[in-house]
Write a protein that holds these residues in place. Structure first.
Motif, PDB file in Angstrom:
ATOM      1  N   ARG A 158       8.362  18.523   9.798  1.00 21.08           N
ATOM      2  CA  ARG A 158       6.894  18.535   9.907  1.00 21.08           C
ATOM      3  C   ARG A 158       6.235  19.711   9.197  1.00 21.08           C
ATOM      4  O   ARG A 158       5.256  19.520   8.459  1.00 21.08           O
ATOM      5  CB  ARG A 158       6.486  18.497  11.380  1.00 21.08           C
ATOM      6  CG  ARG A 158       4.980  18.451  11.593  1.00 21.08           C
ATOM      7  CD  ARG A 158       4.673  18.067  13.027  1.00 21.08           C
ATOM      8  NE  ARG A 158       3.251  18.073  13.304  1.00 21.08           N
ATOM      9  CZ  ARG A 158       2.721  17.528  14.401  1.00 21.08           C
ATOM     10  NH1 ARG A 158       3.493  16.934  15.278  1.00 21.08           N
ATOM     11  NH2 ARG A 158       1.431  17.577  14.600  1.00 21.08           N
ATOM     12  N   HIS A 184       6.203  19.011   5.319  1.00 14.55           N
ATOM     13  CA  HIS A 184       5.651  17.791   4.737  1.00 14.55           C
ATOM     14  C   HIS A 184       4.283  17.403   5.271  1.00 14.55           C
ATOM     15  O   HIS A 184       3.590  16.588   4.671  1.00 14.55           O
ATOM     16  CB  HIS A 184       6.626  16.633   4.962  1.00 14.55           C
ATOM     17  CG  HIS A 184       7.965  16.864   4.343  1.00 14.55           C
ATOM     18  ND1 HIS A 184       8.176  16.814   2.986  1.00 14.55           N
ATOM     19  CD2 HIS A 184       9.161  17.183   4.898  1.00 14.55           C
ATOM     20  CE1 HIS A 184       9.447  17.067   2.726  1.00 14.55           C
ATOM     21  NE2 HIS A 184      10.061  17.298   3.861  1.00 14.55           N
ATOM     22  N   PHE A 185       3.867  17.977   6.401  1.00 18.86           N
ATOM     23  CA  PHE A 185       2.589  17.593   6.987  1.00 18.86           C
ATOM     24  C   PHE A 185       1.829  18.847   7.383  1.00 18.86           C
ATOM     25  O   PHE A 185       2.419  19.817   7.863  1.00 18.86           O
ATOM     26  CB  PHE A 185       2.812  16.679   8.198  1.00 18.86           C
ATOM     27  CG  PHE A 185       3.693  15.514   7.881  1.00 18.86           C
ATOM     28  CD1 PHE A 185       3.220  14.455   7.128  1.00 18.86           C
ATOM     29  CD2 PHE A 185       5.005  15.490   8.291  1.00 18.86           C
ATOM     30  CE1 PHE A 185       4.041  13.397   6.798  1.00 18.86           C
ATOM     31  CE2 PHE A 185       5.840  14.430   7.977  1.00 18.86           C
ATOM     32  CZ  PHE A 185       5.351  13.375   7.223  1.00 18.86           C
ATOM     33  N   GLU A 245      -3.609   5.560   8.849  1.00 21.79           N
ATOM     34  CA  GLU A 245      -2.396   6.199   8.344  1.00 21.79           C
ATOM     35  C   GLU A 245      -1.323   6.224   9.426  1.00 21.79           C
ATOM     36  O   GLU A 245      -0.139   5.960   9.160  1.00 21.79           O
ATOM     37  CB  GLU A 245      -2.709   7.627   7.877  1.00 21.79           C
ATOM     38  CG  GLU A 245      -1.512   8.318   7.243  1.00 21.79           C
ATOM     39  CD  GLU A 245      -1.877   9.663   6.635  1.00 21.79           C
ATOM     40  OE1 GLU A 245      -0.950  10.355   6.177  1.00 21.79           O
ATOM     41  OE2 GLU A 245      -3.074  10.005   6.610  1.00 21.79           O
ATOM     42  N   HIS A 246      -1.721   6.525  10.656  1.00 22.39           N
ATOM     43  CA  HIS A 246      -0.787   6.513  11.779  1.00 22.39           C
ATOM     44  C   HIS A 246      -0.189   5.117  11.960  1.00 22.39           C
ATOM     45  O   HIS A 246       1.030   4.956  12.122  1.00 22.39           O
ATOM     46  CB  HIS A 246      -1.509   6.949  13.061  1.00 22.39           C
ATOM     47  CG  HIS A 246      -0.714   6.724  14.308  1.00 22.39           C
ATOM     48  ND1 HIS A 246       0.232   7.618  14.766  1.00 22.39           N
ATOM     49  CD2 HIS A 246      -0.710   5.687  15.193  1.00 22.39           C
ATOM     50  CE1 HIS A 246       0.780   7.150  15.874  1.00 22.39           C
ATOM     51  NE2 HIS A 246       0.233   5.985  16.155  1.00 22.39           N
ATOM     52  N   ALA A 303       2.253   4.177   9.139  1.00 26.43           N
ATOM     53  CA  ALA A 303       3.525   4.877   9.318  1.00 26.43           C
ATOM     54  C   ALA A 303       4.334   4.260  10.449  1.00 26.43           C
ATOM     55  O   ALA A 303       5.558   4.129  10.349  1.00 26.43           O
ATOM     56  CB  ALA A 303       3.260   6.362   9.588  1.00 26.43           C
ATOM     57  N   VAL A 363       6.399   8.977  14.656  1.00 28.28           N
ATOM     58  CA  VAL A 363       5.227   9.261  13.829  1.00 28.28           C
ATOM     59  C   VAL A 363       4.372  10.369  14.454  1.00 28.28           C
ATOM     60  O   VAL A 363       3.861  11.235  13.749  1.00 28.28           O
ATOM     61  CB  VAL A 363       4.407   7.977  13.601  1.00 28.28           C
ATOM     62  CG1 VAL A 363       3.085   8.284  12.908  1.00 28.28           C
ATOM     63  CG2 VAL A 363       5.218   6.987  12.768  1.00 28.28           C
ATOM     64  N   VAL A 401       1.941  12.404  11.347  1.00 30.15           N
ATOM     65  CA  VAL A 401       1.358  11.543  10.313  1.00 30.15           C
ATOM     66  C   VAL A 401       0.137  10.837  10.893  1.00 30.15           C
ATOM     67  O   VAL A 401       0.244  10.044  11.832  1.00 30.15           O
ATOM     68  CB  VAL A 401       2.373  10.499   9.818  1.00 30.15           C
ATOM     69  CG1 VAL A 401       1.759   9.657   8.699  1.00 30.15           C
ATOM     70  CG2 VAL A 401       3.638  11.171   9.323  1.00 30.15           C
ATOM     71  N   GLY A 406       9.304   8.485   4.865  1.00 31.13           N
ATOM     72  CA  GLY A 406       8.451   9.385   4.096  1.00 31.13           C
ATOM     73  C   GLY A 406       8.207   8.886   2.693  1.00 31.13           C
ATOM     74  O   GLY A 406       7.085   8.897   2.189  1.00 31.13           O
ATOM     75  N   LEU A 415       5.985   5.667   2.738  1.00 26.85           N
ATOM     76  CA  LEU A 415       4.574   5.979   2.984  1.00 26.85           C
ATOM     77  C   LEU A 415       3.928   6.540   1.722  1.00 26.85           C
ATOM     78  O   LEU A 415       2.793   6.167   1.377  1.00 26.85           O
ATOM     79  CB  LEU A 415       4.463   6.988   4.128  1.00 26.85           C
ATOM     80  CG  LEU A 415       3.040   7.360   4.570  1.00 26.85           C
ATOM     81  CD1 LEU A 415       2.295   6.130   5.057  1.00 26.85           C
ATOM     82  CD2 LEU A 415       3.086   8.416   5.668  1.00 26.85           C
ATOM     83  N   GLU A 416       4.625   7.409   0.999  1.00 26.43           N
ATOM     84  CA  GLU A 416       4.086   7.952  -0.244  1.00 26.43           C
ATOM     85  C   GLU A 416       3.857   6.849  -1.268  1.00 26.43           C
ATOM     86  O   GLU A 416       2.884   6.862  -2.014  1.00 26.43           O
ATOM     87  CB  GLU A 416       5.039   9.011  -0.810  1.00 26.43           C
ATOM     88  CG  GLU A 416       5.055  10.328  -0.046  1.00 26.43           C
ATOM     89  CD  GLU A 416       3.679  10.961   0.015  1.00 26.43           C
ATOM     90  OE1 GLU A 416       2.944  10.926  -1.001  1.00 26.43           O
ATOM     91  OE2 GLU A 416       3.319  11.480   1.081  1.00 26.43           O
ATOM     92  N   ARG A 472       0.643   5.068  -0.385  1.00 30.07           N
ATOM     93  CA  ARG A 472      -0.510   5.923  -0.670  1.00 30.07           C
ATOM     94  C   ARG A 472      -0.859   5.853  -2.149  1.00 30.07           C
ATOM     95  O   ARG A 472      -2.028   5.773  -2.527  1.00 30.07           O
ATOM     96  CB  ARG A 472      -0.197   7.368  -0.272  1.00 30.07           C
ATOM     97  CG  ARG A 472      -0.299   7.649   1.220  1.00 30.07           C
ATOM     98  CD  ARG A 472       0.215   9.036   1.506  1.00 30.07           C
ATOM     99  NE  ARG A 472       0.050   9.417   2.897  1.00 30.07           N
ATOM    100  CZ  ARG A 472       0.738  10.384   3.491  1.00 30.07           C
ATOM    101  NH1 ARG A 472       1.642  11.056   2.794  1.00 30.07           N
ATOM    102  NH2 ARG A 472       0.535  10.676   4.748  1.00 30.07           N
TER     103      ARG A 472
END
Length: 442
Positions: free
Chosen positions: A137, A140-141, A271-272, A275, A390, A395, A429, A432-433, A436
């Motif tokens: 975390r 990356h976040f 987004e949540h 994910a 998540v 995320v 991960g 999800l990218e 996006r």
């Protein structure tokens, strides 16, 4: 990320493009037990697979333990696989110069402790998720969607719960564009004699939906070598269920993008949810319930749909429950029950019933906080665990700060070892990218 988010493809065994690290260079992603995810063009003869490699339809291409030969490289490229798991290790992130600063690590640790306050931290799965979250975390976040403190005071009196349920039953919530679109898709898919042309005809009624579906199918996520320029061709290649669930997730989420930010941060919720769908699909594949991956992705996308209904049509009630949960430092689900006499899970069930969507989706959404009550407990348990993962990774934000429950008995039915969570998080991960990137292009 204000537009609706699409459903993900089931590439949990295939892998996706590597996410860039903070220095801008791409490095192999290290998973559990020394596993490294490597792009196919960087795979060399002599490497040993640490996971099975499957095609888009989950057919086995190469088995775990196989030593890569030249003919295998050609086969992987032919089938559109663009990342595989091999045995080995990569340098620890701390030695690459991308370790987080102490302040960010402290904030991440506090957020994770708060989220897991009501869970059994001694359970192997929960303990492993927390361990991985503490490692991933901070790097990356950045907690950009962390809940903000309430500006106003909490209402002195709880809203009328009986009035809420009565009005909810009367609300005519419509799907965007043509409400019959999803109904038509469901009818066609239920007919075993339906053709790709029939599905394409229904999808093409919405030009924006058709365009987004084609963009997704042509993305790196699917990895097809040639461009797919028609919906009928997409149906032929990835299947009628896959296309229908992509259409379903996109269409439904469009209905809630206009909720004011003062009530809830809709892009963060989307987004949540995206994910959760991605993680739930990967868990399903690792847990040997891969036959239901299309269904479980959409269930993940819709699991908090009841909270969006509450925020859109009853904003005062929604804000009261969030303020109440924050003040008492308790799960939002508990505050919903206390103030409203119902929960977002029940509201979600009511909405999906009203729209006459498949019962399996309705049941998963209704039971994602109580998997033991579901028709298929392992499906709801995978969804519940995805929600936990998540939240742990930070995320997006669903409005929930403290996770309400974990059903260990139902989770046991999923049969996914705790050691697989490292690979799940790495794969999620990158997926999800990928999405996006697709959404930002339009």
């Amino acid at each position: 990320m204000a537009k609706a988010l699409p459903a993900a493809a089931d590439n949990s065994r295939m892998g996706c493009i590597a996410a860039p690290n903070t220095t801008g260079a791409q490095t192999p992603a290290r998973g559990a037990d020394g596993m490294v995810l490597v792009k196919v063009e960087e795979v060399a003869q002599g490497m040993v697979l640490s996971e099975d490699v499957r095609d888009i339809n989950a057919r086995l291409l190469l088995a775990k333990g196989q030593t890569i030969e030249g003919r295998h490289l050609r086969m992987l490229k032919m089938w559109g696989v663009f990342e595989v798991a091999v045995a080995g290790s990569d340098p620890d992130p701390e030695t690459r110069g991308d370790a987080p600063d102490d302040a960010l690590a402290d904030r991440a640790s506090q957020a994770i402790d708060r989220s897991f306050a009501a869970l059994d931290r001694d359970h192997p799965a929960i303990r492993e998720v927390m361990r991985l979250a503490l490692r991933h975390r901070p790097r990356h976040f950045d907690d950009k969607h962390a809940p903000e403190e309430e500006d106003g005071a909490e209402p002195a009196e709880a809203p009328d719960s009986d009035g809420l349920l009565t009005r909810m039953a009367r609300i005519d919530v419509q799907l965007p564009e043509v409400p019959s679109l999803v109904y038509e898709l469901n009818d066609i898919i239920a007919d075993p004699l339906s053709s790709s042309g029939e599905i394409a005809r229904v999808v093409n009624k919405s030009p924006s939906l058709a365009a987004l579906l084609l963009k997704i199918v042509n993305s790196a996520f699917y990895g097809f070598r040639s461009k797919i320029d028609s919906i009928s061709r997409a149906v032929t290649l990835i299947g009628s269920k896959e296309v229908s669930h992509l259409a379903l997730g996109i269409t439904i989420m469009e209905a809630f993008k206009s909720i004011p930010r003062r009530v809830i941060d809709v892009p963060a919720v989307l987004e949540h949810n995206l994910a959760c769908g991605i993680v739930a699909r990967i868990i399903a594949a690792h847990g040997k319930i891969a036959a239901h991956t299309e269904q479980i992705f959409v269930s993940g996308m819709l699991h908090d749909i009841g909270r969006l209904v509450l925020c859109k049509y009853f904003p005062r009630h929604a804000m009261a429950t969030m303020a109440h949960a924050r003040r008492l430092q308790q799960p939002l689900l508990k505050s919903e029950q206390a103030l409203l006499g119902t929960t977002h899970a029940r509201l979600g069930k009511m909405l999906l019933q009203k729209w006459k969507l498949p019962y399996a989706l309705e049941n998963n959404v209704a039971c994602h906080h109580n998997p033991a009550a579901a028709i298929n407990p392992e499906m709801a348990a995978a969804l519940q665990m995805a929600d936990i993962v998540v939240h742990a990774l930070g995320v997006g934000n669903s409005g929930e700060e403290i996770l309400p429950a974990f059903d260990a008995g139902a989770w046991d039915k999923v049969r996914m070892p705790a050691g697989a969570f490292g690979a799940v998080i790495q794969q999620a991960g990158r997926q999800l990218e990928t999405f996006r990137e697709v959404l930002q292009q339009g």
